[in-house]
Write a protein that holds these residues in place. Structure first.
Motif, PDB file in Angstrom:
ATOM      1  N   SER A 123     -19.907 -22.196 -22.261  1.00 16.16           N
ATOM      2  CA  SER A 123     -19.979 -23.646 -22.041  1.00 16.16           C
ATOM      3  C   SER A 123     -20.152 -23.959 -20.559  1.00 16.16           C
ATOM      4  N   LEU A 124     -19.394 -23.272 -19.704  1.00 13.90           N
ATOM      5  CA  LEU A 124     -19.485 -23.515 -18.259  1.00 13.90           C
ATOM      6  C   LEU A 124     -20.854 -23.108 -17.709  1.00 13.90           C
ATOM      7  N   ILE A 125     -21.373 -21.978 -18.180  1.00 14.61           N
ATOM      8  CA  ILE A 125     -22.702 -21.537 -17.743  1.00 14.61           C
ATOM      9  C   ILE A 125     -23.760 -22.567 -18.140  1.00 14.61           C
ATOM     10  N   ALA A 126     -23.650 -23.089 -19.375  1.00 20.84           N
ATOM     11  CA  ALA A 126     -24.601 -24.095 -19.856  1.00 20.84           C
ATOM     12  C   ALA A 126     -24.550 -25.348 -18.981  1.00 20.84           C
ATOM     13  N   ILE A 127     -23.345 -25.813 -18.658  1.00 21.79           N
ATOM     14  CA  ILE A 127     -23.193 -27.031 -17.858  1.00 21.79           C
ATOM     15  C   ILE A 127     -23.750 -26.831 -16.449  1.00 21.79           C
ATOM     16  N   ILE A 128     -23.396 -25.712 -15.812  1.00 18.60           N
ATOM     17  CA  ILE A 128     -23.877 -25.442 -14.447  1.00 18.60           C
ATOM     18  C   ILE A 128     -25.399 -25.284 -14.437  1.00 18.60           C
ATOM     19  N   GLY A 129     -25.937 -24.567 -15.436  1.00 20.00           N
ATOM     20  CA  GLY A 129     -27.389 -24.387 -15.535  1.00 20.00           C
ATOM     21  C   GLY A 129     -28.118 -25.713 -15.674  1.00 20.00           C
ATOM     22  N   ILE A 130     -27.609 -26.594 -16.520  1.00 19.88           N
ATOM     23  CA  ILE A 130     -28.233 -27.912 -16.713  1.00 19.88           C
ATOM     24  C   ILE A 130     -28.154 -28.736 -15.434  1.00 19.88           C
ATOM     25  N   LEU A 131     -27.007 -28.695 -14.771  1.00 21.33           N
ATOM     26  CA  LEU A 131     -26.825 -29.449 -13.524  1.00 21.33           C
ATOM     27  C   LEU A 131     -27.836 -29.003 -12.472  1.00 21.33           C
ATOM     28  N   LEU A 132     -27.987 -27.686 -12.295  1.00 22.28           N
ATOM     29  CA  LEU A 132     -28.910 -27.162 -11.285  1.00 22.28           C
ATOM     30  C   LEU A 132     -30.363 -27.451 -11.654  1.00 22.28           C
ATOM     31  N   TYR A 133     -30.701 -27.283 -12.931  1.00 20.63           N
ATOM     32  CA  TYR A 133     -32.069 -27.533 -13.363  1.00 20.63           C
ATOM     33  C   TYR A 133     -32.447 -28.995 -13.175  1.00 20.63           C
ATOM     34  N   ALA A 147     -26.714 -36.785 -16.345  1.00 23.69           N
ATOM     35  CA  ALA A 147     -26.958 -35.948 -17.534  1.00 23.69           C
ATOM     36  C   ALA A 147     -25.706 -35.166 -17.917  1.00 23.69           C
ATOM     37  N   VAL A 148     -24.997 -34.643 -16.908  1.00 18.29           N
ATOM     38  CA  VAL A 148     -23.790 -33.868 -17.189  1.00 18.29           C
ATOM     39  C   VAL A 148     -22.663 -34.769 -17.713  1.00 18.29           C
ATOM     40  N   VAL A 149     -22.575 -35.995 -17.215  1.00 18.04           N
ATOM     41  CA  VAL A 149     -21.576 -36.948 -17.742  1.00 18.04           C
ATOM     42  C   VAL A 149     -21.847 -37.218 -19.221  1.00 18.04           C
ATOM     43  N   ALA A 150     -23.128 -37.437 -19.569  1.00 17.77           N
ATOM     44  CA  ALA A 150     -23.492 -37.653 -20.976  1.00 17.77           C
ATOM     45  C   ALA A 150     -23.202 -36.414 -21.808  1.00 17.77           C
ATOM     46  N   LEU A 151     -23.454 -35.252 -21.216  1.00 15.60           N
ATOM     47  CA  LEU A 151     -23.183 -33.989 -21.912  1.00 15.60           C
ATOM     48  C   LEU A 151     -21.676 -33.827 -22.169  1.00 15.60           C
ATOM     49  N   ALA A 152     -20.863 -34.155 -21.146  1.00 10.98           N
ATOM     50  CA  ALA A 152     -19.405 -34.079 -21.306  1.00 10.98           C
ATOM     51  C   ALA A 152     -18.934 -35.080 -22.367  1.00 10.98           C
ATOM     52  N   HIS A 153     -19.558 -36.248 -22.400  1.00 13.81           N
ATOM     53  CA  HIS A 153     -19.257 -37.261 -23.421  1.00 13.81           C
ATOM     54  C   HIS A 153     -19.494 -36.692 -24.816  1.00 13.81           C
ATOM     55  N   ASP A 154     -20.657 -36.081 -25.017  1.00 12.09           N
ATOM     56  CA  ASP A 154     -20.992 -35.508 -26.333  1.00 12.09           C
ATOM     57  C   ASP A 154     -20.046 -34.371 -26.693  1.00 12.09           C
ATOM     58  N   PHE A 155     -19.718 -33.555 -25.698  1.00 10.53           N
ATOM     59  CA  PHE A 155     -18.800 -32.436 -25.898  1.00 10.53           C
ATOM     60  C   PHE A 155     -17.448 -32.940 -26.413  1.00 10.53           C
ATOM     61  N   LEU A 156     -16.924 -33.988 -25.777  1.00 12.17           N
ATOM     62  CA  LEU A 156     -15.619 -34.534 -26.159  1.00 12.17           C
ATOM     63  C   LEU A 156     -15.662 -35.207 -27.529  1.00 12.17           C
ATOM     64  N   VAL A 157     -16.773 -35.907 -27.818  1.00 20.56           N
ATOM     65  CA  VAL A 157     -16.899 -36.580 -29.120  1.00 20.56           C
ATOM     66  C   VAL A 157     -16.915 -35.551 -30.248  1.00 20.56           C
TER      67      VAL A 157
END
Length: 283
Positions: A123-133, A147-157
């Protein structure tokens, strides 16, 4: 102009999920906590009381037991093959039925902890990879952070709603759910990139201007396409939830929750966050 409404909807859903996680938690599968899964077929069928007596006599700690027709399903603390065979023989002896082993799998608690560790790392690798890309592709961290805030939102939901499904419908937190969770993370960013690409296009053509106008125009042009695309996936997942096999039902349900929240978060979470960040940057 409706960002406060979107914030309220997201907050309510996430808070319900967090309450469920704290109050009910999850039903963890054998992959995460270790143990033994056993499935027997008995002809003629055996009563649940006789199964309970056989496990009690062998001092086997039963976590979950189900007797349905001629099928006996047990989930116990980890036991070796010798004890598994003894249980089967005792069931045959005490009941006079012919007992056949359909499933016998054992996972140690060490492997369970390793699975949890790898899930967190993935999960952490995916988040960092998306942030850098995103930062590289859009030449700015405001797009990436949004994008990462939206991703964290979806993760929590998805995490929270799956706890609700786990409590009320018996879904297990297993490796299939982890797959659905990581798939949701990638799907979430997919729609966000489409909207952000439109915003970047307007900024190139028109230059610096009202970021809220760019955001509204991008949403207007891309929303119908995103919804139409997502509805084809949602219909397919709904069909699988209603008619699919029991082994994939909760995996598909997690994907369905993730798909719906992914469609919602791109326009109604990521975009308002980007507008807010851009305005703060200009102050």
């Amino acid at each position: 102009k409706f960002r406060k409404l979107y914030l309220s909807i997201s907050s309510i859903v996430i808070l319900i999920g967090l309450f469920s996680i704290l109050r009910f938690g999850y039903r963890y599968s054998i992959d995460f906590v270790g143990g033994t899964n056993l499935s027997f077929q008995a002809k003629p069928p055996i009563t649940k009381e006789l199964v309970a007596k056989a496990t009690r006599d062998l001092q086997i700690e039963v976590i979950q037991s189900e007797v349905k027709g001629d099928r006996i399903t047990l989930r116990t603390k980890a036991i070796d093959e010798k004890k598994q065979d003894k249980l089967k023989n005792n069931l045959q002896r005490d009941s006079g039925s012919k007992v056949q082993t359909l499933l016998a799998e054992t996972v140690g608690p060490t492997l369970g902890r390793e699975t949890i560790r790898k899930t967190i790392i993935a999960s952490l690798i995916a988040i960092i990879g998306i942030l850098l890309y995103m930062a590289y592709a859009f030449k700015g961290f405001t797009f990436a952070i949004s994008a990462v805030v939206a991703l964290a939102h979806d993760f929590l939901v998805v995490l929270g709603m799956y706890s609700v499904v786990s409590h009320f419908f018996g879904a297990e937190f297993d490796t299939l759910f982890v797959t659905a969770l990581l798939t949701t993370m990638s799907f979430s960013v997919h729609d966000t990139i489409i909207i952000f690409d439109k915003i970047r296009e307007y900024k190139r053509k028109i230059g610096s201007g009202d970021v809220e106008e760019y955001a509204n125009r991008a949403l207007t042009e891309t929303l119908i396409r995103s919804v139409n695309n997502s509805m084809t996936i949602i219909f397919m997942l709904l069909a699988l939830v209603l008619l699919g096999g029991t082994t994939i039902k909760f995996f598909v349900a997690a994907l369905l929750i993730g798909t719906i929240t992914g469609v919602y978060s791109s326009p109604f979470v990521a975009t308002p966050v980007w507008v807010w960040l851009e305005r703060r940057k200009k102050k």
